[in-house]
Design a protein around this motif. Structure first.
Motif, mmCIF file in Angstrom:
data_model
loop_
_atom_site.group_PDB
_atom_site.id
_atom_site.type_symbol
_atom_site.label_atom_id
_atom_site.label_comp_id
_atom_site.label_asym_id
_atom_site.label_seq_id
_atom_site.Cartn_x
_atom_site.Cartn_y
_atom_site.Cartn_z
ATOM 1 N N ARG A 152 -1.357 13.553 11.035
ATOM 2 C CA ARG A 152 -1.628 14.607 12.014
ATOM 3 C C ARG A 152 -1.557 16.005 11.423
ATOM 4 N NH1 ARG A 152 -4.059 13.339 16.650
ATOM 5 N NH2 ARG A 152 -2.937 15.026 17.700
ATOM 6 N N VAL A 153 -0.675 16.221 10.461
ATOM 7 C CA VAL A 153 -0.580 17.563 9.876
ATOM 8 C C VAL A 153 -1.859 17.934 9.130
ATOM 9 C CG1 VAL A 153 1.924 17.543 9.706
ATOM 10 C CG2 VAL A 153 0.570 16.689 7.794
ATOM 11 N N LEU A 154 -2.561 16.933 8.611
ATOM 12 C CA LEU A 154 -3.811 17.220 7.908
ATOM 13 C C LEU A 154 -4.887 17.692 8.872
ATOM 14 C CD1 LEU A 154 -3.934 14.188 5.435
ATOM 15 C CD2 LEU A 154 -3.024 16.479 5.046
ATOM 16 N N ARG A 155 -4.842 17.204 10.093
ATOM 17 C CA ARG A 155 -5.826 17.605 11.094
ATOM 18 C C ARG A 155 -5.533 18.987 11.650
ATOM 19 N NH1 ARG A 155 -6.777 12.031 14.640
ATOM 20 N NH2 ARG A 155 -7.472 10.721 12.880
ATOM 21 N N ALA A 156 -4.309 19.448 11.497
ATOM 22 C CA ALA A 156 -3.921 20.750 12.045
ATOM 23 C C ALA A 156 -3.542 21.728 10.945
ATOM 24 C CB ALA A 156 -2.754 20.568 13.016
ATOM 25 N N LYS A 157 -4.069 21.509 9.748
ATOM 26 C CA LYS A 157 -3.629 22.344 8.625
ATOM 27 C C LYS A 157 -4.132 23.776 8.705
ATOM 28 C CE LYS A 157 -7.285 20.798 5.417
ATOM 29 N NZ LYS A 157 -7.502 20.128 4.122
ATOM 30 N N GLN A 158 -5.146 24.038 9.533
ATOM 31 C CA GLN A 158 -5.665 25.396 9.656
ATOM 32 C C GLN A 158 -4.959 26.204 10.738
ATOM 33 O OE1 GLN A 158 -7.741 26.510 7.475
ATOM 34 N NE2 GLN A 158 -8.186 24.516 6.520
ATOM 35 N N ARG A 159 -3.995 25.603 11.398
ATOM 36 C CA ARG A 159 -3.349 26.309 12.504
ATOM 37 C C ARG A 159 -2.551 27.512 12.006
ATOM 38 N NH1 ARG A 159 2.131 25.230 13.888
ATOM 39 N NH2 ARG A 159 3.182 23.850 12.395
ATOM 40 N N ARG A 184 -6.765 8.441 -0.047
ATOM 41 C CA ARG A 184 -7.071 8.499 1.380
ATOM 42 C C ARG A 184 -7.197 7.111 1.990
ATOM 43 N NH1 ARG A 184 -10.912 12.133 -0.526
ATOM 44 N NH2 ARG A 184 -12.577 10.686 0.090
ATOM 45 N N ARG A 185 -7.911 6.221 1.317
ATOM 46 C CA ARG A 185 -8.142 4.890 1.887
ATOM 47 C C ARG A 185 -6.856 4.084 1.984
ATOM 48 N NH1 ARG A 185 -13.597 3.727 -1.717
ATOM 49 N NH2 ARG A 185 -14.966 5.153 -0.535
ATOM 50 N N MET A 186 -6.077 4.083 0.918
ATOM 51 C CA MET A 186 -4.829 3.336 0.966
ATOM 52 C C MET A 186 -3.824 3.981 1.920
ATOM 53 S SD MET A 186 -5.113 0.613 -0.818
ATOM 54 C CE MET A 186 -6.772 0.590 -0.089
ATOM 55 N N GLY A 187 -3.911 5.298 2.044
ATOM 56 C CA GLY A 187 -3.053 5.979 3.005
ATOM 57 C C GLY A 187 -3.346 5.532 4.425
ATOM 58 N N TRP A 188 -4.624 5.392 4.752
ATOM 59 C CA TRP A 188 -4.999 4.928 6.088
ATOM 60 C C TRP A 188 -4.571 3.481 6.308
ATOM 61 C CZ3 TRP A 188 -5.797 7.241 10.358
ATOM 62 C CH2 TRP A 188 -6.356 8.524 10.390
ATOM 63 N N VAL A 189 -4.694 2.655 5.286
ATOM 64 C CA VAL A 189 -4.250 1.265 5.410
ATOM 65 C C VAL A 189 -2.747 1.221 5.681
ATOM 66 C CG1 VAL A 189 -3.973 -0.933 4.200
ATOM 67 C CG2 VAL A 189 -6.109 0.344 3.973
ATOM 68 N N ARG A 238 -4.425 9.916 -7.401
ATOM 69 C CA ARG A 238 -4.791 11.340 -7.392
ATOM 70 C C ARG A 238 -4.822 11.848 -5.966
ATOM 71 N NH1 ARG A 238 -9.501 14.265 -6.910
ATOM 72 N NH2 ARG A 238 -10.735 12.343 -6.762
ATOM 73 N N LYS A 239 -4.058 12.925 -5.703
ATOM 74 C CA LYS A 239 -3.936 13.445 -4.350
ATOM 75 C C LYS A 239 -5.288 13.943 -3.841
ATOM 76 C CE LYS A 239 0.370 12.555 -4.501
ATOM 77 N NZ LYS A 239 0.264 11.771 -5.749
ATOM 78 N N GLY A 240 -5.667 13.444 -2.677
ATOM 79 C CA GLY A 240 -6.939 13.828 -2.074
ATOM 80 C C GLY A 240 -8.106 12.968 -2.512
ATOM 81 N N GLY A 241 -7.894 12.071 -3.486
ATOM 82 C CA GLY A 241 -8.956 11.208 -3.973
ATOM 83 C C GLY A 241 -9.260 10.085 -2.992
ATOM 84 N N THR A 247 0.816 -1.223 0.000
ATOM 85 C CA THR A 247 0.000 0.000 0.000
ATOM 86 C C THR A 247 0.847 1.270 0.000
ATOM 87 O OG1 THR A 247 -0.171 -0.124 2.423
ATOM 88 C CG2 THR A 247 -1.939 -1.123 1.126
ATOM 89 N N LEU A 248 2.151 1.136 0.187
ATOM 90 C CA LEU A 248 3.029 2.314 0.141
ATOM 91 C C LEU A 248 2.938 3.030 -1.188
ATOM 92 C CD1 LEU A 248 5.538 4.083 0.880
ATOM 93 C CD2 LEU A 248 6.960 2.144 0.174
ATOM 94 N N TRP A 249 2.870 2.279 -2.275
ATOM 95 C CA TRP A 249 3.004 2.866 -3.604
ATOM 96 C C TRP A 249 1.710 3.506 -4.117
ATOM 97 C CZ3 TRP A 249 7.980 2.864 -4.419
ATOM 98 C CH2 TRP A 249 8.749 1.871 -3.819
ATOM 99 N N LEU A 250 0.580 2.993 -3.691
ATOM 100 C CA LEU A 250 -0.689 3.478 -4.237
ATOM 101 C C LEU A 250 -0.957 4.953 -3.919
ATOM 102 C CD1 LEU A 250 -2.905 0.322 -3.589
ATOM 103 C CD2 LEU A 250 -1.824 1.042 -5.724
ATOM 104 N N PRO A 251 -0.806 5.402 -2.673
ATOM 105 C CA PRO A 251 -1.047 6.830 -2.411
ATOM 106 C C PRO A 251 -0.062 7.750 -3.117
ATOM 107 C CG PRO A 251 -1.128 5.559 -0.379
ATOM 108 C CD PRO A 251 -0.562 4.654 -1.434
#
Length: 236
Positions: free
Chosen positions: A90-97, A36-41, A29-32, A21-25
């Motif tokens: 984690r940076v995605l959750r704090a991107k508005q900081r 996201r799903r493979m990134g979480w896996v 397409r970024k943000g697709g 799953t490293l290669w798929l994200p």
């Protein structure tokens, strides 16, 4: 099945999932949805890999003095990879900081990475183990730069994008390095130690620099169009 063998089986299974799953994200397409799903896996697999690696390598470090340097290498490598994967989320959750980020969890993970790198460097120097003192600066840099990122206000609009990208590539470098080191003999590259240990880092960091340059140009504001109005005082 003993607890050690169970941890080993989980470690291998999670490592296979993470490597696939490293290669798929990276290429999706970024943000697709696939990204996201493979990134979480991948991130979940890295969590299991790091936890089981601490059990396996920690046990070998304690009971087998002859392989302590190798065990410490894998402890440092797994900690670095898992911490980078966690940072990528984690940076995605704090991107508005707009100010410093002082989460105990995030600062603790960064501090753990830095501390593990310092311990690895110290042990490598004391034991005269080039594998350790040559690799340890990576963990030290990753931990220190992560602390700096969290503790300083963002300096660019898309800071979270570049940090996410760098963190996931760093985690991928660790994953690929571990796969090559463990399987070097089976792949017929056991005699290429320098390339095995440093090759993924060199390729990954070089690719990240070009990738970052591309996206900085993409995200930069367009140049202001030159006015077509005649200059004051010019001839009509």
């Amino acid at each position: 099945m003993t607890f050690y063998s169970l941890a080993r089986s989980l470690h291998i299974a999670a490592g296979v999932v993470g490597f696939i799953t490293l290669w798929l994200p990276l290429f999706a397409r970024k943000g697709g949805a696939l990204h996201r799903r493979m990134g979480w896996v991948y991130v979940s697999a890295m969590g299991v890999v790091a936890f089981t690696a601490l059990i396996l390598s920690g046990t070998r470090f304690i009971v087998d003095p002859a392989v302590r340097s190798v065990a410490l290498f894998f402890i440092s490598l797994s900690t670095q990879s898992a911490a980078a994967a966690s940072l990528g989320v984690r940076v995605l959750r704090a991107k508005q900081r707009t100010t410093a980020h002082r989460s105990v969890y995030d600062l603790g993970i960064a501090g753990l990475t830095l501390g593990t790198g310092l311990v690895t460097l110290t042990w490598g120097v004391m034991m005269n183990a080039p594998l350790l003192w040559g690799f340890a600066p990576v963990g030290i840099f990753v931990g220190a730069s992560t602390l700096y990122y969290w503790l300083t206000p963002p300096r660019e609009r898309m800071h979270w994008w570049f940090q996410h990208m760098a963190a996931m590539v760093t985690s991928g470098i660790g994953t690929l390095t571990a796969v090559l080191v463990v399987n070097a003999r089976h792949l017929g590259i056991s005699g290429m130690q320098l390339a095995v240990f440093l090759g993924p880092t060199v390729v990954g960091v070089t690719g990240l620099r070009f990738w970052g340059r591309h996206y900085r140009q993409k995200f930069s504001p367009p140049p202001r169009a030159l006015s077509n109005a005649p200059l004051a005082g010019s001839e009509r």
